[in-house]
Structures are given as structure tokens and as C-alpha cells.
Design a protein around this motif. Sequence first.
Motif, mmCIF file in Angstrom:
data_model
loop_
_atom_site.group_PDB
_atom_site.id
_atom_site.type_symbol
_atom_site.label_atom_id
_atom_site.label_comp_id
_atom_site.label_asym_id
_atom_site.label_seq_id
_atom_site.Cartn_x
_atom_site.Cartn_y
_atom_site.Cartn_z
ATOM 1 N N ARG A 8 0.825 -1.206 0.000
ATOM 2 C CA ARG A 8 0.000 0.000 0.000
ATOM 3 C C ARG A 8 0.866 1.265 0.000
ATOM 4 N N SER A 9 1.935 1.267 0.780
ATOM 5 C CA SER A 9 2.805 2.448 0.835
ATOM 6 C C SER A 9 3.580 2.619 -0.470
ATOM 7 N N LEU A 10 3.951 1.501 -1.098
ATOM 8 C CA LEU A 10 4.662 1.577 -2.377
ATOM 9 C C LEU A 10 3.740 2.104 -3.473
ATOM 10 N N VAL A 11 2.492 1.678 -3.451
ATOM 11 C CA VAL A 11 1.503 2.187 -4.412
ATOM 12 C C VAL A 11 1.330 3.689 -4.248
ATOM 13 N N LYS A 12 1.214 4.136 -3.004
ATOM 14 C CA LYS A 12 1.031 5.565 -2.749
ATOM 15 C C LYS A 12 2.268 6.354 -3.159
ATOM 16 N N HIS A 13 3.449 5.816 -2.865
ATOM 17 C CA HIS A 13 4.693 6.497 -3.193
ATOM 18 C C HIS A 13 4.850 6.650 -4.700
ATOM 19 N N ALA A 14 4.406 5.621 -5.438
ATOM 20 C CA ALA A 14 4.533 5.648 -6.892
ATOM 21 C C ALA A 14 3.388 6.399 -7.563
ATOM 22 N N GLY A 15 2.326 6.700 -6.820
ATOM 23 C CA GLY A 15 1.185 7.417 -7.390
ATOM 24 C C GLY A 15 0.437 6.630 -8.445
ATOM 25 N N LEU A 16 0.244 5.323 -8.197
ATOM 26 C CA LEU A 16 -0.418 4.470 -9.186
ATOM 27 C C LEU A 16 -1.919 4.748 -9.245
ATOM 28 N N THR A 17 -2.500 4.442 -10.381
ATOM 29 C CA THR A 17 -3.953 4.517 -10.525
ATOM 30 C C THR A 17 -4.583 3.304 -9.862
ATOM 31 N N LYS A 18 -5.888 3.376 -9.627
ATOM 32 C CA LYS A 18 -6.599 2.255 -9.026
ATOM 33 C C LYS A 18 -6.533 1.020 -9.923
ATOM 34 N N ALA A 19 -6.594 1.225 -11.234
ATOM 35 C CA ALA A 19 -6.507 0.095 -12.166
ATOM 36 C C ALA A 19 -5.143 -0.579 -12.078
ATOM 37 N N GLU A 20 -4.085 0.220 -12.005
ATOM 38 C CA GLU A 20 -2.737 -0.343 -11.887
ATOM 39 C C GLU A 20 -2.562 -1.080 -10.564
ATOM 40 N N PRO A 61 6.720 -13.742 -14.337
ATOM 41 C CA PRO A 61 6.970 -13.266 -15.699
ATOM 42 C C PRO A 61 6.028 -12.131 -16.105
ATOM 43 N N GLU A 62 4.749 -12.261 -15.780
ATOM 44 C CA GLU A 62 3.794 -11.200 -16.082
ATOM 45 C C GLU A 62 4.094 -9.955 -15.257
ATOM 46 N N LEU A 63 4.511 -10.163 -14.017
ATOM 47 C CA LEU A 63 4.845 -9.033 -13.149
ATOM 48 C C LEU A 63 6.031 -8.255 -13.709
ATOM 49 N N ALA A 64 7.038 -8.987 -14.188
ATOM 50 C CA ALA A 64 8.215 -8.323 -14.753
ATOM 51 C C ALA A 64 7.835 -7.471 -15.955
ATOM 52 N N GLU A 65 6.954 -7.995 -16.794
ATOM 53 C CA GLU A 65 6.533 -7.252 -17.985
ATOM 54 C C GLU A 65 5.682 -6.048 -17.604
ATOM 55 N N PHE A 66 4.763 -6.240 -16.659
ATOM 56 C CA PHE A 66 3.836 -5.169 -16.295
ATOM 57 C C PHE A 66 4.551 -4.010 -15.606
ATOM 58 N N THR A 67 5.577 -4.311 -14.823
ATOM 59 C CA THR A 67 6.237 -3.266 -14.036
ATOM 60 C C THR A 67 7.320 -2.514 -14.809
ATOM 61 N N GLN A 68 7.589 -2.916 -16.020
ATOM 62 C CA GLN A 68 8.654 -2.266 -16.795
ATOM 63 C C GLN A 68 8.439 -0.762 -16.954
ATOM 64 N N ASP A 69 7.211 -0.376 -17.203
ATOM 65 C CA ASP A 69 6.909 1.028 -17.481
ATOM 66 C C ASP A 69 6.327 1.768 -16.288
ATOM 67 N N LEU A 70 6.269 1.106 -15.119
ATOM 68 C CA LEU A 70 5.723 1.750 -13.930
ATOM 69 C C LEU A 70 6.796 2.565 -13.214
ATOM 70 N N LYS A 71 6.362 3.636 -12.591
ATOM 71 C CA LYS A 71 7.262 4.355 -11.708
ATOM 72 C C LYS A 71 7.589 3.444 -10.524
ATOM 73 N N PHE A 72 8.862 3.341 -10.174
ATOM 74 C CA PHE A 72 9.339 2.400 -9.166
ATOM 75 C C PHE A 72 9.007 0.955 -9.544
ATOM 76 N N GLY A 73 8.950 0.686 -10.845
ATOM 77 C CA GLY A 73 8.611 -0.650 -11.321
ATOM 78 C C GLY A 73 9.556 -1.718 -10.807
ATOM 79 N N ALA A 74 10.856 -1.393 -10.721
ATOM 80 C CA ALA A 74 11.819 -2.374 -10.216
ATOM 81 C C ALA A 74 11.511 -2.754 -8.770
ATOM 82 N N ASP A 75 11.036 -1.785 -7.986
ATOM 83 C CA ASP A 75 10.684 -2.084 -6.593
ATOM 84 C C ASP A 75 9.436 -2.948 -6.503
ATOM 85 N N PHE A 76 8.465 -2.698 -7.368
ATOM 86 C CA PHE A 76 7.271 -3.545 -7.375
ATOM 87 C C PHE A 76 7.637 -4.981 -7.747
ATOM 88 N N TYR A 77 8.551 -5.126 -8.716
ATOM 89 C CA TYR A 77 8.985 -6.467 -9.104
ATOM 90 C C TYR A 77 9.765 -7.116 -7.957
#
Length: 388
Positions: free
Chosen positions: A173-185, A199-215
Motif C-alpha cells: 500500500r505504501s509503495l503504491v502511494k509512493h509511486a502514485g499508481l492509478t486504481k486500475a494499476e 513473468p507477467e509481473l516483470a513485464e507489467f512493471t517495466q513502465d511503472l514508476k518504481f517498477g523495479a521495486d514492485f517487481y
Amino acid sequence: MPISETWLLPDGVADVLPEQAQVIEALRREALDFLASRGYQLVYTPFIEYIESLSSLSESNQDLDLATFKVIDQLSGRLLGVRADMTPQVARIDAHVYPVEGVARYCYAGTVLHTKPQGFNTTRAPLQLGAELFGSDSIDADVEMIDVMLNLLKTASFADGIHLDLGHVGLFRSLVKHAGLTKAEENQLSDLYQRKALPELAEFTQDLKFGADFYTLGRFSSDLDALEANLSAEIIADPAFKQAFDAVKTTRSEIQARWPDLHIGIDVVELRSYHYHTGLMYAVYAPNRAAPLAQGGRYDGIGEHFGRARPATGFSCDLYALSAGQFKQVQKVVAPKGTDKALLDAIAALRAQGLSVIQLLGNDDLNSIPFATHQLVNKAGEWTVEPI
């Protein structure tokens, strides 16, 4: 309806026969006595309430809302709900009906009803037993609750081979807030974490802010040391993230000190009831059982719906599930007819010892008492119990 069908029950609902009912009732009494010894006060809650009272959780937990049977009250015309979980009711008691100051501890045991089974081969009418602690946001409260849960399972003979899973919604939850993700994301990530789809997580997080941390959160969700080593410095320094991370580490350490032989697993992306829980989550598993024996977590602010938001943590279990496969042969003693004082005294003494004694009626004999195991016989003026 044909007579041959009148005895049938709906899917997911079953009778409990004497051999298992004895086990369940003994377990219920032992569990409530144990909880009382730890300071948890027993409460009884109504089986049905206005839906507004039960919606304190369903607003944030759609699964609970879907599990709740709803009917129209023929007295008031208002919508009623049959309780699918007793936690909202205990929260109502704490917030409005019995608003004590300081820490409040409650326990309960009662049947709840679900519109559909909540798991494979489960009943729609579980016998829910649980405990709730209100008024403390300390890690000590979570540790106490987990310790109480483990000790309660020990009373049910589940001490050996059990496994405790710990998680915390605050990291995600804190990582989502820090990255400013949308509800859909946020929802998409939650789904990927739940499915462990790296594998899907790696692909999905490529373009996310702090994507490496989400992965990283998904890849090292069960290894706190590796997680800490691979997350970015910015996320590790985030106060909310650090608080959640430290809470998991502290809880694991304190539970391990109390239960040195307990296997404790970590999964920081176990996001069941994500929108309901606010902090630590915990569940206990046993070998060869897919569903948890007991589970719970922190749900601060639960009483806000009733005008008194309070920190809270608790757990619950299904006594039917805990007792599954356990049966107890009841020792049943048959006594002869008669009003002789010595006979009546012997019957009373056996009953005082906790034995089930049935005295024959009319022209009955031993064949008229099903499942009899012993009989009371007079030998040389002494009444004694002998196996049949």
C-alpha cells in the motif's frame, strides 16, 4: 414436494451427528474457557441485523458483501442481512453498545451463513469462533493475538507441524502511494501478486514508476533480507514502508521467541482481503490441509461506521473445519428399571462422573438402546459397570 425429498438439505449445509457433535462441543468449551483465561470476554450477537450495521466491512470488502444473505424485514420493510462474519457485530458492540475506555477484548462463537461456500468442500454455515482486541495500535497487540491463536489451536491438538504465515498490506500500500499508481494499476498488481505470476509481473512493471521495486516486492516476498537488500534506498527510507517492514520483522522475532519450534513463513504480497486489512495479516496452516486452520489481521478504524474508530486486531476459525475427521465414541451405560435406592445412587454417581447413563423404560431391554457400550449390573449386592 415428494416425501422422499423433504429430508434433503441445501448444498453446503449438513447435519452434525452425535459422534462429531461431541468433539465440536468439547472443542468450543475448551476454546472459550481458554480465551476467558486470557481476558477475552464472551459476547453473543444476533444472527440477523439491518444491513447497514453489517456493512461496516462490506463497504471495503466486496467479498463479504457478496457472501451476505439479504432479506426484507416484514415488520419494518427494511433490508436485513444474515451475518456472514461476526467481526462487524463485535465492532458495533465496542463502538456503540459497550464503549469501554482503553483496551477491550472480546470472544465469540456462533454460526454464520454464506451465500456460497468460501472454499473447496467447505460448509456455507460455519461455526465461527474468534477473538478481537480493540483500542491498541501496538505491535504487542498483534503479537498477543497471534500467540492466543496459536495456543487455542494447541488446545485443539494442532501443536505439531503447523505453519504460521505472516504478511503486511502496508508494504504494498505504501509503495503504491509512493509511486502514485492509478486504481486500475493497483488492482492489476494485486492480481499478479496473488497469482505469483513473476513473468507477467516483470513485464507489467517495466513502465511503472518504481517498477523495479514492485517487481522486487514480488520476487523476494518471502525473504526479508533479500527484499531489503534489493529495494531502492528511496523506498526503504519511506516512513510508511519502513514501519510496515519493521512490524513484520518484530512480529516474527517475538513469535519465534515464544514458539521456538514453530515454522514461520513470510509473504508480504499475500493480499487476501487487501481492502479490509490495514496492517499485519496472519494465518496458520496444518499439513495436508489447503485452507488455513485460523486467520486474522489488523483492521484499524473498523468502528468508524458506528461513530467510534478504534485500532483493532483479531482472528477467527471454523470449529467444523478444526474438528473435521475427528469422532468420539460416546460411552453409554444402560441401567435396569427400578427405584431401589442403591440402584438410583449408583446411577447418580456414574452421571456425576460424567458418564451417560440411560435407565430402561417399560418393557425395554438392551436391544432397545442403540449404541449402548456398557451396562450396570448387580453382583453380590454391588452395582458395577460392565462392557456389553
